[in-house]
Design a protein around this motif. Structure first.
Motif, PDB file in Angstrom:
ATOM      1  N   PRO A 162      19.233 -70.335-108.342  1.00 28.14           N
ATOM      2  CA  PRO A 162      19.947 -69.649-110.118  1.00 28.14           C
ATOM      3  C   PRO A 162      21.676 -69.105-110.305  1.00 28.14           C
ATOM      4  CG  PRO A 162      19.310 -68.665-107.578  1.00 28.14           C
ATOM      5  CD  PRO A 162      18.776 -69.943-107.305  1.00 28.14           C
ATOM      6  N   ALA A 163      21.912 -69.059-111.095  1.00 27.20           N
ATOM      7  CA  ALA A 163      23.250 -69.021-111.689  1.00 27.20           C
ATOM      8  C   ALA A 163      23.825 -67.765-110.883  1.00 27.20           C
ATOM      9  CB  ALA A 163      23.664 -68.855-113.126  1.00 27.20           C
ATOM     10  N   GLN A 164      23.070 -66.733-111.494  1.00 29.51           N
ATOM     11  CA  GLN A 164      23.319 -65.673-110.425  1.00 29.51           C
ATOM     12  C   GLN A 164      23.150 -65.639-108.261  1.00 29.51           C
ATOM     13  OE1 GLN A 164      22.163 -61.763-112.257  1.00 29.51           O
ATOM     14  NE2 GLN A 164      24.260 -61.336-111.722  1.00 29.51           N
ATOM     15  N   PRO A 165      23.282 -65.451-107.383  1.00 27.65           N
ATOM     16  CA  PRO A 165      23.217 -65.742-106.492  1.00 27.65           C
ATOM     17  C   PRO A 165      22.462 -65.176-105.865  1.00 27.65           C
ATOM     18  CG  PRO A 165      25.857 -65.652-106.332  1.00 27.65           C
ATOM     19  CD  PRO A 165      25.067 -65.120-107.263  1.00 27.65           C
ATOM     20  N   TYR A 166      21.310 -65.290-104.622  1.00 27.23           N
ATOM     21  CA  TYR A 166      20.131 -63.962-103.667  1.00 27.23           C
ATOM     22  C   TYR A 166      21.355 -63.495-103.608  1.00 27.23           C
ATOM     23  CZ  TYR A 166      16.992 -68.477-105.084  1.00 27.23           C
ATOM     24  OH  TYR A 166      16.150 -69.325-106.177  1.00 27.23           O
ATOM     25  N   ARG A 167      20.008 -62.481-104.060  1.00 28.11           N
ATOM     26  CA  ARG A 167      20.341 -61.049-102.898  1.00 28.11           C
ATOM     27  C   ARG A 167      19.719 -60.546-101.445  1.00 28.11           C
ATOM     28  NH1 ARG A 167      22.986 -55.369-104.367  1.00 28.11           N
ATOM     29  NH2 ARG A 167      23.206 -55.108-102.410  1.00 28.11           N
ATOM     30  N   HIS A 168      18.026 -61.378-101.937  1.00 26.54           N
ATOM     31  CA  HIS A 168      17.642 -61.486-100.402  1.00 26.54           C
ATOM     32  C   HIS A 168      16.365 -62.577-100.502  1.00 26.54           C
ATOM     33  CE1 HIS A 168      18.516 -57.317-101.306  1.00 26.54           C
ATOM     34  NE2 HIS A 168      17.606 -56.839-102.664  1.00 26.54           N
ATOM     35  N   ILE A 169      16.496 -62.618 -98.870  1.00 24.76           N
ATOM     36  CA  ILE A 169      15.758 -63.571 -98.773  1.00 24.76           C
ATOM     37  C   ILE A 169      14.153 -62.884 -98.255  1.00 24.76           C
ATOM     38  CG2 ILE A 169      14.835 -65.918 -97.752  1.00 24.76           C
ATOM     39  CD1 ILE A 169      17.804 -67.089 -98.981  1.00 24.76           C
ATOM     40  N   LEU A 170      12.986 -63.744 -98.746  1.00 24.80           N
ATOM     41  CA  LEU A 170      11.441 -62.687 -97.986  1.00 24.80           C
ATOM     42  C   LEU A 170      11.902 -63.861 -96.643  1.00 24.80           C
ATOM     43  CD1 LEU A 170       9.618 -60.071 -97.634  1.00 24.80           C
ATOM     44  CD2 LEU A 170       8.612 -61.249 -99.240  1.00 24.80           C
ATOM     45  N   GLY A 176      19.667 -64.433 -87.769  1.00 28.09           N
ATOM     46  CA  GLY A 176      20.256 -63.027 -88.657  1.00 28.09           C
ATOM     47  C   GLY A 176      22.097 -63.756 -89.505  1.00 28.09           C
ATOM     48  N   GLY A 177      22.659 -64.697 -87.920  1.00 28.16           N
ATOM     49  CA  GLY A 177      24.215 -65.028 -88.781  1.00 28.16           C
ATOM     50  C   GLY A 177      24.255 -65.348 -89.908  1.00 28.16           C
ATOM     51  N   HIS A 178      23.726 -65.335 -90.831  1.00 29.63           N
ATOM     52  CA  HIS A 178      23.819 -65.846 -92.291  1.00 29.63           C
ATOM     53  C   HIS A 178      23.317 -64.782 -92.880  1.00 29.63           C
ATOM     54  CE1 HIS A 178      23.992 -70.237 -90.878  1.00 29.63           C
ATOM     55  NE2 HIS A 178      22.789 -70.281 -90.750  1.00 29.63           N
ATOM     56  N   PHE A 179      23.036 -63.180 -92.463  1.00 31.09           N
ATOM     57  CA  PHE A 179      22.563 -62.352 -93.842  1.00 31.09           C
ATOM     58  C   PHE A 179      23.797 -61.484 -93.084  1.00 31.09           C
ATOM     59  CE2 PHE A 179      19.024 -64.563 -93.098  1.00 31.09           C
ATOM     60  CZ  PHE A 179      18.768 -65.240 -94.883  1.00 31.09           C
ATOM     61  N   GLN A 196      15.758 -58.483 -90.938  1.00 33.03           N
ATOM     62  CA  GLN A 196      15.503 -57.989 -90.081  1.00 33.03           C
ATOM     63  C   GLN A 196      13.575 -58.056 -89.911  1.00 33.03           C
ATOM     64  OE1 GLN A 196      14.622 -53.819 -91.587  1.00 33.03           O
ATOM     65  NE2 GLN A 196      15.955 -54.139 -93.384  1.00 33.03           N
ATOM     66  N   ARG A 197      13.083 -58.041 -89.024  1.00 33.37           N
ATOM     67  CA  ARG A 197      11.410 -58.230 -89.068  1.00 33.37           C
ATOM     68  C   ARG A 197      10.592 -57.301 -89.514  1.00 33.37           C
ATOM     69  NH1 ARG A 197      14.158 -60.438 -83.948  1.00 33.37           N
ATOM     70  NH2 ARG A 197      14.116 -62.431 -84.685  1.00 33.37           N
ATOM     71  N   GLN A 243      -1.905 -66.079 -86.490  1.00 38.75           N
ATOM     72  CA  GLN A 243      -1.285 -64.805 -85.690  1.00 38.75           C
ATOM     73  C   GLN A 243      -0.164 -65.175 -84.429  1.00 38.75           C
ATOM     74  OE1 GLN A 243      -3.041 -64.258 -81.672  1.00 38.75           O
ATOM     75  NE2 GLN A 243      -2.508 -62.173 -80.941  1.00 38.75           N
ATOM     76  N   GLY A 244       0.764 -64.304 -85.431  1.00 42.69           N
ATOM     77  CA  GLY A 244       2.132 -64.407 -84.776  1.00 42.69           C
ATOM     78  C   GLY A 244       3.321 -64.104 -85.789  1.00 42.69           C
ATOM     79  N   THR A 245       2.658 -64.948 -86.996  1.00 46.96           N
ATOM     80  CA  THR A 245       3.769 -65.081 -87.799  1.00 46.96           C
ATOM     81  C   THR A 245       4.329 -64.162 -88.241  1.00 46.96           C
ATOM     82  OG1 THR A 245       1.764 -66.971 -89.361  1.00 46.96           O
ATOM     83  CG2 THR A 245       3.726 -65.479 -90.360  1.00 46.96           C
ATOM     84  N   THR A 246       5.621 -63.206 -88.906  1.00 47.73           N
ATOM     85  CA  THR A 246       6.488 -63.013 -89.177  1.00 47.73           C
ATOM     86  C   THR A 246       6.725 -62.969 -90.497  1.00 47.73           C
ATOM     87  OG1 THR A 246       7.199 -63.117 -86.280  1.00 47.73           O
ATOM     88  CG2 THR A 246       8.488 -61.792 -87.985  1.00 47.73           C
ATOM     89  N   ILE A 247       6.681 -61.415 -90.717  1.00 51.50           N
ATOM     90  CA  ILE A 247       7.973 -61.471 -92.476  1.00 51.50           C
ATOM     91  C   ILE A 247       9.109 -61.000 -92.078  1.00 51.50           C
ATOM     92  CG2 ILE A 247       7.711 -60.329 -94.484  1.00 51.50           C
ATOM     93  CD1 ILE A 247       4.776 -60.377 -92.673  1.00 51.50           C
ATOM     94  N   ALA A 248      10.111 -61.646 -92.432  1.00 50.46           N
ATOM     95  CA  ALA A 248      11.568 -61.153 -91.820  1.00 50.46           C
ATOM     96  C   ALA A 248      12.516 -60.767 -93.478  1.00 50.46           C
ATOM     97  CB  ALA A 248      12.028 -62.400 -91.190  1.00 50.46           C
ATOM     98  N   LEU A 249      12.965 -60.258 -93.637  1.00 45.65           N
ATOM     99  CA  LEU A 249      13.874 -60.092 -95.270  1.00 45.65           C
ATOM    100  C   LEU A 249      15.548 -59.938 -94.575  1.00 45.65           C
ATOM    101  CD1 LEU A 249      14.101 -59.015 -97.810  1.00 45.65           C
ATOM    102  CD2 LEU A 249      14.194 -56.866 -96.936  1.00 45.65           C
ATOM    103  N   GLY A 250      15.927 -60.577 -95.115  1.00 42.13           N
ATOM    104  CA  GLY A 250      17.539 -61.165 -95.295  1.00 42.13           C
ATOM    105  C   GLY A 250      18.817 -60.731 -96.306  1.00 42.13           C
TER     106      GLY A 250
END
Length: 511
Positions: free
Chosen positions: A440-448, A458-461, A465-466, A478-485
């Protein structure tokens, strides 16, 4: 009236698919991928040809509900039952033979196959219909039967590439029998032209994209087919159609050696050629299911003709033999229909441990059959991903990249959140490579991120948080994680788009 019994059993087949299915189980991993095809219509995909996409488009146009997802495989299953009944009739079978043939199909592994929105159900229907029309042509050499074979095999090539194995077995069988004359008739060449014309758009797509089918087969062999041994393959052949073993084996032998069936010998040779090819190429066990239904028809017709020679025995056997099918099917019932909840299926599985019924593609034995484990945890994943997205500020939600590890996860989010105001989920897995968004022309603010959480990002945001994970202990995910950067740095964005380009180039390496 001559179509009454096949129609009745076809209707029964369709209804049973809905009645004997527990809603504890959700859609299958693959079904979410194929449904996503309907939003990206094309003449080809990395996994399969485009016929699934056409069905998906119609399904989504009708709302995408559970009924319409399951409508297609159950429709092709019902169609196959009808063809089997008509084939038994074509081979001289009366109502009893038609009942036995149709019932043989219903009690075997097709119950599970015809419940999943995958290419396999249409493949079985296409192979069975092709064999039926070959029998019909041998009975009455009318060109329309060959044209029908051309149409159905052309559509089958648009459905699944394993049709090439069937075509190879068909050509070999024709060459080895008196039916080789079909190959030099005008109608035979027209039929071949029809099949090629129908397949041509996908063939062109393959050539334009570097024949990704070759890369798909290489990956499939490395990750799955390498675990398929000839012994396991043939063990599964006996297991999948075990209740009707005493029907299809005589059917095969009758097609090969029974004098009244001699004009149809090529149909028996198709079975032998197809299964030999699959054995040599380490094909998955269920790839062979399209070769059996016509044998049910032949076996039922042959058995009836033998019983007619012994009137007293016939009077006893006619009501008894269909009941034998039902009794033999009882042990396979838990695996034929997704009826029992996971905890009960795990207990049942202990008694079937040595049969390989719970063997997954990794070659290992697990608590549930792989298909069952692949129908759990998806709604939970989609809801938790939606909740994570809802936690974002309104002003920056639109600048969010949703990135998943595999096509099942991405397809799930896109299916369950299709009417929610959430960006489409993406992945580097399978056909999602073609649907990945431009930078995108405007950078991403979040990556889900939907991930197995094996890597720390974590070092790139500015914050990472998970927010949740799949808790269902029976789910394959089972165990698949949803994380938000939040506020991803340039390095991680560059890495994402570099990885996308690299993986896409791997698929198109033959270009």
């Amino acid at each position: 009236m001559k179509r009454l019994i096949p129609l009745l059993f076809a209707s029964l087949k369709f209804v049973l698919g809905f009645v004997l299915a527990s809603r504890v189980y959700e859609l299958h991993r693959d079904e979410y991928l194929y449904l996503n095809y309907g939003q990206h219509l094309a003449w080809g995909y990395l996994e399969v040809p485009p016929l699934m996409a056409m069905q998906s488009w119609v399904t989504l146009a009708l709302g995408g509900g559970y009924f319409w997802v399951k409508f297609w495989p159950l429709l092709w299953g019902a169609g196959t039952v009808y063809v089997v009944g008509r084939a038994a009739q074509r081979l001289g079978g009366s109502k009893w033979a038609q009942v036995l043939a149709c019932l043989s199909y219903i009690v075997c592994a097709y119950s599970r196959l015809n419940f999943l929105f995958q290419p396999n159900s249409f493949e079985v229907f296409a192979f069975t219909l092709s064999c039926y029309w070959l029998i019909a042509y041998s009975h009455q050499p009318k060109p329309r039967y060959l044209y029908g074979i051309g149409v159905v095999l052309g559509l089958s090539l648009l459905n699944k590439y394993t049709t090439f194995f069937f075509i190879g077995a068909l050509l070999t069988a024709l060459l080895l029998t008196e039916q080789r004359r079909i190959l030099v008739t005008k109608a035979g060449w027209i039929a071949a032209g029809i099949a090629l014309a129908l397949f041509l758009p996908n063939l062109i797509w393959q050539l334009r994209h570097g024949i990704p089918f070759l890369h798909h087969m290489a990956l499939l062999h490395e990750s799955q087919l390498v675990n398929v041994s000839a012994a396991d393959f043939w063990q599964d052949q006996l297991l999948m159609c075990f209740p009707a073993l005493w029907v299809w084996v005589p059917g095969l032998l009758a097609l090969l050696f029974y004098q009244p069936f001699r004009p149809y010998r090529s149909v028996g040779l198709i079975f032998i050629g197809g299964l030999l090819l699959l054995t040599v190429l380490h094909g998955k066990s269920y790839y062979a299911l399209g070769y059996y239904p016509i044998l049910f028809a032949a076996g039922a017709a042959w058995l009836e003709q033998q019983l007619e020679r012994f009137p007293r025995l016939s009077k006893l056997a006619r009501p008894l033999l269909p009941a034998v099918l039902l009794v033999l099917a009882i042990p396979l019932f838990p695996y034929a229909y997704a009826l029992y909840p996971p905890a009960q299926m795990q207990k049942i599985g202990e008694a079937y441990r040595n049969t390989g019924a719970n063997r997954w593609e990794d070659g290992k034995i697990h608590p549930l059959p792989q298909d069952f484990a692949d129908m759990l945890g998806w709604q939970e994943l989609a809801d938790k991903a939606w909740q994570a997205y809802q936690s974002l500020p309104d002003s920056s939600r639109s600048r969010t990249l949703v990135l998943c590890d595999n096509y099942g996860q991405a397809g799930t989010l896109n299916y369950y959140n299709r009417e929610r105001n959430m960006p489409a989920a993406h992945s580097f897995n399978g056909s999602y490579l073609y649907w990945f968004p431009a930078r995108p022309a405007q950078p991403y603010r979040h990556i889900l991120l939907v991930t197995d959480d094996s890597e720390e990002f974590g070092g790139h945001f500015s914050s990472y948080q998970r927010l949740g994970k799949i808790e269902n202990s029976y789910a394959r995910e089972q165990g698949t994680t949803i994380a938000l950067g939040t506020n991803p740095d340039t390095a991680i964005i560059n890495r994402i788009y570099w990885e996308h380009r690299t993986k896409l180039a791997e698929w198109e390496q033959h270009k």
